[in-house]
Design an enzyme around this catalytic site. Structure first.
Site, PDB file in Angstrom:
ATOM      1  N   LYS A   1      29.335   7.209 -11.963  1.00  0.00           N
ATOM      2  CA  LYS A   1      28.796   8.386 -12.125  1.00  0.00           C
ATOM      3  C   LYS A   1      27.426   8.661 -12.980  1.00  0.00           C
ATOM      4  O   LYS A   1      26.224   9.283 -12.793  1.00  0.00           O
ATOM      5  CB  LYS A   1      29.492   9.495 -12.001  1.00  0.00           C
ATOM      6  CG  LYS A   1      30.443   9.759 -10.804  1.00  0.00           C
ATOM      7  CD  LYS A   1      31.691  10.420 -11.220  1.00  0.00           C
ATOM      8  CE  LYS A   1      32.684   9.433 -11.769  1.00  0.00           C
ATOM      9  NZ  LYS A   1      33.908   9.998 -11.938  1.00  0.00           N
TER      10      LYS A   1
ATOM     11  N   VAL B   1      31.689  10.777  -5.674  1.00  0.00           N
ATOM     12  CA  VAL B   1      32.089  12.046  -5.307  1.00  0.00           C
ATOM     13  C   VAL B   1      33.085  12.173  -4.403  1.00  0.00           C
ATOM     14  O   VAL B   1      32.852  11.671  -3.246  1.00  0.00           O
ATOM     15  CB  VAL B   1      30.816  12.853  -4.808  1.00  0.00           C
ATOM     16  CG1 VAL B   1      31.064  14.383  -4.536  1.00  0.00           C
ATOM     17  CG2 VAL B   1      29.517  12.810  -5.360  1.00  0.00           C
TER      18      VAL B   1
ATOM     19  N   GLY C   1      46.486   7.737 -13.233  1.00  0.00           N
ATOM     20  CA  GLY C   1      45.281   7.195 -13.017  1.00  0.00           C
ATOM     21  C   GLY C   1      44.129   7.909 -12.298  1.00  0.00           C
ATOM     22  O   GLY C   1      43.252   7.573 -11.850  1.00  0.00           O
TER      23      GLY C   1
ATOM     24  N   ASP D   1      32.541  15.475 -15.744  1.00  0.00           N
ATOM     25  CA  ASP D   1      32.573  14.691 -14.713  1.00  0.00           C
ATOM     26  C   ASP D   1      32.317  15.509 -13.188  1.00  0.00           C
ATOM     27  O   ASP D   1      31.372  15.023 -12.561  1.00  0.00           O
ATOM     28  CB  ASP D   1      33.965  14.147 -14.551  1.00  0.00           C
ATOM     29  CG  ASP D   1      34.391  13.557 -13.158  1.00  0.00           C
ATOM     30  OD1 ASP D   1      34.032  12.442 -13.223  1.00  0.00           O
ATOM     31  OD2 ASP D   1      35.012  14.062 -12.391  1.00  0.00           O
TER      32      ASP D   1
ATOM     33  N   LYS E   1      29.046  14.940 -10.478  1.00  0.00           N
ATOM     34  CA  LYS E   1      29.302  15.043  -9.064  1.00  0.00           C
ATOM     35  C   LYS E   1      28.425  16.001  -8.717  1.00  0.00           C
ATOM     36  O   LYS E   1      27.860  15.720  -7.455  1.00  0.00           O
ATOM     37  CB  LYS E   1      30.863  15.470  -8.751  1.00  0.00           C
ATOM     38  CG  LYS E   1      31.450  14.082  -9.197  1.00  0.00           C
ATOM     39  CD  LYS E   1      33.017  14.312  -9.285  1.00  0.00           C
ATOM     40  CE  LYS E   1      33.901  13.196  -9.474  1.00  0.00           C
ATOM     41  NZ  LYS E   1      35.177  13.418  -9.778  1.00  0.00           N
TER      42      LYS E   1
ATOM     43  N   GLY F   1      41.975   8.682  -7.952  1.00  0.00           N
ATOM     44  CA  GLY F   1      43.015   7.750  -7.881  1.00  0.00           C
ATOM     45  C   GLY F   1      42.135   6.264  -7.587  1.00  0.00           C
ATOM     46  O   GLY F   1      41.251   6.430  -6.916  1.00  0.00           O
TER      47      GLY F   1
HETATM   48  N1  HSE Z   1      38.365  11.536 -13.283  1.00  0.00           N
HETATM   49  C1  HSE Z   1      37.858  11.703 -12.057  1.00  0.00           C
HETATM   50  C2  HSE Z   1      38.722  13.042 -11.283  1.00  0.00           C
HETATM   51  C3  HSE Z   1      38.042  10.551 -10.866  1.00  0.00           C
HETATM   52  O1  HSE Z   1      39.637  13.394 -11.974  1.00  0.00           O
HETATM   53  O2  HSE Z   1      38.282  13.527 -10.472  1.00  0.00           O
HETATM   54  C4  HSE Z   1      37.539  10.610  -9.895  1.00  0.00           C
HETATM   55  O3  HSE Z   1      36.034  10.783  -9.979  1.00  0.00           O
END
Ligand code: HSE
Length: 341
Positions: free
Chosen positions: A123, A150, A205, A219, A223, A315
């Site tokens: 991203k 996204v 994960g 994050d 997005k 994931g």
């Molecule tokens: N670390 C991100 C989340 C992964 O938890 O949404 C997916 O972009």
């Protein structure tokens, strides 16, 4: 389709496993055969024009390191390997870096210079330089796809395109980070403390390689920047987003929301003069009040009202489906254009 794969973390490895599982279906349904000719991780890159089998790559990654891959030429510099390799598409699954977008930014630029198509799930480069990257891809006549940036496996950008086809999206609101949603849900429903819940999200994960990107709301900010550019036509970068993370949310706050029939969620908003991310209280029956690692996005349109999409937002295997989806769409576009793929 000759693929250069950069990034062999959770998503990169899931992509390799998914190629193996779907190989015959991708060939029969779309005529798409995927041959990995370059693979790179933070140690360097290996180049093998005859193709690297996904299972031998996974084995090398997990046991011996890329340098030992049989029949491969090893190079220290990934961008150089990309310059030399005869690949059709770069699949960029490198970790998100919002300081300078690297290594994704240089990889995408090199691929575009080589007239390779690009599929990225990273991203940072987009959140910092999206208008410029899109312009240079279009100038060179290559496809730049980023459906997995996204919503993980949920096709949120394609859904937004459909919402905009005969209407206008005016604003976007969403739960865009699986890790923080997972943390808030476990605090609310299971009495977990923040750190316990984060550890669990990492084990599953969901979290970024650097989990502070998740918990500080960055994050999510990446997005909403990507959505704002792509869907609302804004030319924003992640620096334009007003961001607050979830570190300040206490168990007490979560519990008192709960007793009032509400939930605390990390909500991103774009449109109506806003571009922001922060913890907000939502009615528990709001379709955005999803649980665990789910994501949900609401598009408010001029004529047809609000449309909500929700699904698994994080994931490895979920995000890997987005990569395959983008490769299929590139293959279909090339076939339509009568190109060799
Ligand atoms: N670390 C991100 C989340 C992964 O938890 O949404 C997916 O972009």
């Amino acid at each position: 389709m000759r693929v250069a794969l950069a990034g062999l973390g959770v998503v990169g490895q899931s992509f390799l496993e998914l190629i193996n599982l779907n190989r015959s279906e991708l060939l029969s349904r779309y005529g798409l055969g995927i041959r990995i000719v370059v693979a790179a991780d933070r140690s360097g890159a290996v180049y093998k024009p005859s193709g690297i089998r996904p299972e031998e790559l996974l084995e090398a990654k997990r046991k011996t390191g890329l340098r030992q891959l049989p029949g491969g030429t090893y190079m220290d510099n990934v961008v150089d390997a990309l310059g030399e390799a005869e690949a059709d598409v770069l699949v960029d699954a490198t970790p998100t870096n919002i300081v300078d977008g690297e290594p994704s930014y240089s990889l995408i630029r090199q691929a575009v210079l080589n007239r390779m198509d690009v599929v990225t799930v990273s991203k940072g480069a987009l959140a910092l330089y999206m208008p410029a990257l899109k312009e240079s891809a279009s100038h060179r006549g290559v496809h730049l796809r980023f459906s997995g940036t996204v919503g993980g496996g949920m096709p949120v950008l394609a859904f937004a395109r459909e919402c905009s086809r005969a209407d206008r999206v005016e604003a976007i609101e969403g739960i865009l980070n699986g890790t923080t949603n997972y943390i808030l849900t476990r605090m609310e429903e299971d009495g977990f403390d923040f750190h316990q819940a984060l550890k669990e999200a990492q084990r599953l994960g969901y979290a970024e390689a650097d989990p502070t990107l998740d918990v500080k709301g960055l994050d999510t900010a990446c997005k909403i920047t990507i959505l704002a550019n792509e869907v609302l036509g804004m030319r924003a970068t992640v620096h334009d987003v007003k961001v607050e993370g979830v570190e300040g949310v206490s168990v007490k706050e979560v519990n008192s929301a709960r007793s009032a029939g509400k939930v605390v969620r990390l909500v991103a908003v774009a449109g109506g003069g806003k571009l922001e991310v922060g913890p907000r209280t939502l009615d528990a029956r709001d379709p955005l009040a999803v649980k665990l690692a789910m994501n949900a996005v609401r598009f408010k349109t001029t004529f047809s009202g609000s449309h909500v999409i929700s699904g698994k937002g994080a994931g490895g295997v979920e995000t890997a489906t987005a990569i395959i989806r983008d490769l299929v769409s590139i293959k279909m576009l090339r076939t339509e254009a009568g190109e060799r793929a």
